[in-house]
Design a protein around this motif. Structure first.
Motif, PDB file in Angstrom:
ATOM      1  N   GLY A   1      44.134  50.026  39.134  1.00  0.00           N
ATOM      2  CA  GLY A   1      43.569  48.691  39.188  1.00  0.00           C
ATOM      3  C   GLY A   1      42.356  48.575  38.287  1.00  0.00           C
ATOM      4  N   PRO A   2      41.671  47.445  38.313  1.00  0.00           N
ATOM      5  CA  PRO A   2      40.475  47.267  37.482  1.00  0.00           C
ATOM      6  C   PRO A   2      39.466  48.385  37.723  1.00  0.00           C
ATOM      7  N   ASP A   3      38.890  48.887  36.636  1.00  0.00           N
ATOM      8  CA  ASP A   3      37.928  49.987  36.710  1.00  0.00           C
ATOM      9  C   ASP A   3      36.570  49.428  37.116  1.00  0.00           C
ATOM     10  N   VAL A   4      36.049  49.908  38.244  1.00  0.00           N
ATOM     11  CA  VAL A   4      34.789  49.400  38.778  1.00  0.00           C
ATOM     12  C   VAL A   4      33.653  49.527  37.767  1.00  0.00           C
TER      13      VAL A   4
ATOM     14  N   TRP B   1      35.963  45.260  33.657  1.00  0.00           N
ATOM     15  CA  TRP B   1      35.999  45.044  35.100  1.00  0.00           C
ATOM     16  C   TRP B   1      36.398  43.609  35.413  1.00  0.00           C
TER      17      TRP B   1
ATOM     18  N   ALA C   1      40.897  42.587  41.171  1.00  0.00           N
ATOM     19  CA  ALA C   1      40.734  43.576  42.233  1.00  0.00           C
ATOM     20  C   ALA C   1      40.924  42.930  43.596  1.00  0.00           C
TER      21      ALA C   1
ATOM     22  N   ASN D   1      44.475  49.460  43.596  1.00  0.00           N
ATOM     23  CA  ASN D   1      43.787  48.193  43.855  1.00  0.00           C
ATOM     24  C   ASN D   1      42.561  48.034  42.961  1.00  0.00           C
ATOM     25  N   LEU D   2      41.734  49.052  42.949  1.00  0.00           N
ATOM     26  CA  LEU D   2      40.580  49.108  42.056  1.00  0.00           C
ATOM     27  C   LEU D   2      40.245  50.572  41.856  1.00  0.00           C
TER      28      LEU D   2
ATOM     29  N   VAL E   1      33.275  44.451  47.862  1.00  0.00           N
ATOM     30  CA  VAL E   1      33.597  45.053  46.570  1.00  0.00           C
ATOM     31  C   VAL E   1      32.384  45.015  45.645  1.00  0.00           C
TER      32      VAL E   1
ATOM     33  N   ARG F   1      30.398  48.262  44.017  1.00  0.00           N
ATOM     34  CA  ARG F   1      30.179  48.375  42.563  1.00  0.00           C
ATOM     35  C   ARG F   1      28.695  48.488  42.239  1.00  0.00           C
TER      36      ARG F   1
END
Length: 283
Positions: free
Chosen positions: A125-128, A133, A138, A159-160, A193, A197
């Motif tokens: 998933g999207p890279d935190v 990002w 996410a 998911n992330l 989330v 992050r």
């Protein structure tokens, strides 16, 4: 397992040591790659992708490594003593005239054409901590599985990518969310989330990981590693349980007061609640 910020910092240091340099030693100590030799290859860049580290070469190949629970990269000056473990734990050696990068106990080591990186990390998933990002994506992925436990879902790299167990339990505490709550019952999912992050961003430039703002050992975390100790907010003893699919369980700390369940909890959850027989339902 190392968190995404640990991999991010390792990638920055590896990139400083290797980017733009030609390898005078490119050795693999793994049966499946033992015949490969990267000597003479030029490193273009080293970048993190979630918990994966990608070493991209100028000849359009990419070396992927993963730390899992016990892997690490160590950087030394030529001739310096290696101290990351016994010699038999060394998996990869990448050296330039100025630096020696030694990979200990690395996992998922694979060399592929750079155009095929998605075969290795495309499922993430999207890279935190990534430059691309995408919070909305996410959240979309998390919400697509409303019946999943939030403590499991936020660790699912599909998911992330990047969040590990430490930031899971600390972010859940700060957001006041019970780890076994359903994703669909979490009303402040975006805040959770965003909090996770922000904690990772605050720690990515140094190896120490503090979520309280106090780096002193024993005062650096809210709940992680604090089973039975008083909650820093309400003094209730911190609980410890196991969470996740069978054979993939992760230890989970939480405060039963600050993170009181506001919706039904999985009756088979291994929550470790004192004086209550299993299975258990919390409300």
């Amino acid at each position: 397992m190392p968190e995404g910020d640990t991999v991010w910092l390792a990638a920055q240091r590896m990139n400083t040591a290797l980017a733009g340099a030609t390898l005078v030693r490119g050795e693999f100590r793994l049966p499946q790659l033992a015949a490969l030799d990267l000597t003479g290859a030029t490193v273009r860049e080293v970048v993190p992708r979630g918990k994966h580290l990608l070493i991209r070469l100028a000849d359009d190949r990419t070396l992927r490594t993963h730390f899992r629970m016990d892997g690490s990269w160590h950087i030394y000056r030529p001739g310096g003593k290696w101290h990351g473990g016994p010699a038999y734990d060394v998996r990869v050696v990448l050296a330039t005239p100025e630096w020696e990068c030694v990979g200990y106990r690395l996992h998922d080591v694979e060399l592929v054409p750079t155009t095929e990186e998605d075969r290795l990390v495309g499922h993430l998933g999207p890279d935190v901590l990534g430059p691309d990002w995408d919070l909305e994506e996410a959240l979309r992925r998390l919400r697509s599985h409303p019946d999943e436990q939030i403590g499991v879902a936020i660790l699912d790299q599909r998911n992330l990518a990047g969040i590990g167990n430490l930031y899971k339990v600390e972010a859940l505490f700060l957001a006041g969310i019970h780890p076994w709550a359903r994703v669909g019952d979490v009303t402040n999912l975006e805040a959770l989330v965003t909090r996770a992050r922000s904690l990772m961003l605050a720690n990515r430039n140094h190896p120490e990981q503090t979520t309280t703002g106090i780096p002193r050992r024993g005062q650096d975390h809210w709940v992680a590693g604090r089973k039975g100790k008083p909650c820093r907010r309400c003094a209730t003893p911190i609980l410890l349980g196991e969470q996740g699919p069978s054979t993939q369980e992760r230890v989970t700390w939480w405060c039963p007061t600050c993170q009181a369940a506001r919706s039904p909890i999985d009756p088979l959850a291994r929550t470790g609640e004192p004086d209550r027989p299993q299975p258990i339902t919390l409300y």
